[in-house]
Design an enzyme around this catalytic site. Structure first.
Site, PDB file in Angstrom:
ATOM      1  N   ASP A 247       0.853  -1.191   0.000  1.00 26.90           N
ATOM      2  CA  ASP A 247       0.000   0.000   0.000  1.00 26.90           C
ATOM      3  C   ASP A 247       0.896   1.252   0.000  1.00 26.90           C
ATOM      4  O   ASP A 247       1.074   1.913   1.014  1.00 26.90           O
ATOM      5  CB  ASP A 247      -0.892  -0.046   1.252  1.00 26.90           C
ATOM      6  CG  ASP A 247      -1.942   1.052   1.281  1.00 26.90           C
ATOM      7  OD1 ASP A 247      -2.256   1.632   0.224  1.00 26.90           O
ATOM      8  OD2 ASP A 247      -2.440   1.335   2.393  1.00 26.90           O
TER       9      ASP A 247
HETATM   10  C1  SPV Z   1      -6.988   1.555   4.143  1.00 25.90           C
HETATM   11  O1  SPV Z   1      -7.705   0.654   4.596  1.00 25.90           O
HETATM   12  O2  SPV Z   1      -6.502   1.524   3.014  1.00 25.90           O
HETATM   13  C2  SPV Z   1      -6.684   2.726   4.946  1.00 25.90           C
HETATM   14  C3  SPV Z   1      -6.710   2.604   6.402  1.00 25.90           C
HETATM   15  O3  SPV Z   1      -6.343   3.739   4.400  1.00 25.90           O
HETATM   16  S1  SPV Z   1      -5.093   2.237   6.916  1.00 25.90           S
HETATM   17  O4  SPV Z   1      -4.667   0.995   6.320  1.00 25.90           O
HETATM   18  O5  SPV Z   1      -5.204   2.201   8.334  1.00 25.90           O
HETATM   19  O6  SPV Z   1      -4.209   3.337   6.515  1.00 25.90           O
HETATM   20 MG    MG Z   2      -5.749   3.456   2.443  1.00 28.50          MG
END
Ligand code: SPV
Ligand code: MG
Length: 284
Positions: free
Chosen positions: A54
């Site tokens: 991510d």
């Molecule tokens: C997501 O679920 O992509 C979020 C929340 O942005 S977190 O992973 O806590 O950043």
């Molecule tokens: Mg996110």
């Protein structure tokens, strides 16, 4: 009621609402079946589903195409995680146009610089200039055609270690720019900084929280503290990772699927989730 109006109602009603991360349409249907109020289209989950970290790697098109499919599988409204907004203010304007055309209820955009890093990763987080981010929020709000379409501004000041005063200053700035709600994020194991934020925020605008690390905080406690919307952002994905690993290793070790059968859903449940009978009525 439109999905946008439903999401707005979830954010503004006195009772706290709950939405859940769904990385695909089938999960969205299970979120609906479980009785939750809406779907969170999570950048973390969408990335992980593509075996990607991510780190802002998903394009706007990948995110919105996935969101439209997920949203189409459920009657629930969706809130789409748009990371830092895929560019400048004009890119966010395009996001709003595409989301509205797809019937998506709202977006969330966060005040970090591109490429953002997932909030739970070790190492530094770089915050966007608050004025630049507020302009992005203002453009998103001004570009919507449906006044119910929701724009959530996500404040990462606590995640970045910039302190409570900075978090509050930024949150007020974003609501001044027109944000409908503020997502205030924390990676503490206790909800202490979220509670302090809420106390000093005095319910100026709806607050959204993501209790991934402070998971013991109950819904009743969150409501009492002034939370409007709780996002269970990644529990469904993590449930899936553990379940799939366990079942696959069992089948691999045993050389048959006999014991696995007791811990997996019957095929008939998948038929039901995919509404096979309804489709067959069309003459399949
Ligand atoms: C997501 O679920 O992509 C979020 C929340 O942005 S977190 O992973 O806590 O950043
Ligand atoms: Mg996110």
């Amino acid at each position: 009621m439109s999905k946008a109006a439903e999401l707005r109602e979830l954010l503004t009603r006195p009772a706290v609402s709950r939405i859940v991360g769904a990385r695909d349409p089938l999960t969205a249907r299970m979120v609906e079946e479980a009785g939750f109020d809406g779907v969170w289209v999570s950048s973390f989950e969408l990335s992980a589903t593509r075996a990607l970290p991510d780190l802002g790697l998903l394009t706007m098109t990948e995110c919105l195409d996935a969101a439209a499919l997920i949203d189409g599988a459920t009657v629930l409204p969706s809130l789409v995680d748009c990371d830092t907004g895929f560019g400048a203010a004009i890119n966010l304007v395009r996001v709003v146009r595409l989301c509205e055309a797809a019937g998506i209820a709202g977006i969330c955009v966060e005040d970090k610089v591109f490429p953002k890093r997932n909030s739970y990763l070790d190492g530094g987080q770089v915050l966007e200039d608050p004025d630049v981010f507020a302009q992005r929020v203002e453009a998103a709000v001004r570009s919507r055609r449906d006044p119910d379409f929701t724009v959530v501004a996500r404040c990462e000041a606590l995640i970045a270690g910039a302190g409570m005063d900075e978090a509050l200053r930024r949150a007020h700035h974003y609501v001044d720019a027109g944000a409908d709600a503020v997502l205030v994020h924390s990676k503490r194991r206790e909800p202490d900084e979220i509670v302090e934020f809420l106390r000093r925020w005095c319910r100026r605008a709806p607050v959204v929280v993501v209790p991934t690390t402070y998971y013991r905080w109950s819904l009743a406690e969150a409501q009492d503290a002034g939370v409007s919307l709780v996002i269970y952002a990644n529990q469904a994905l993590r449930a899936c990772v553990l379940a799939v690993r366990t079942v696959l290793s069992e089948i691999h070790l045993r050389g048959d699927a006999a014991t696995a059968e007791d811990s997996i859903a019957p095929v008939k449940e998948v038929f039901a989730l995919t509404r096979t009978a309804e489709w067959e009525e069309w003459g399949a």
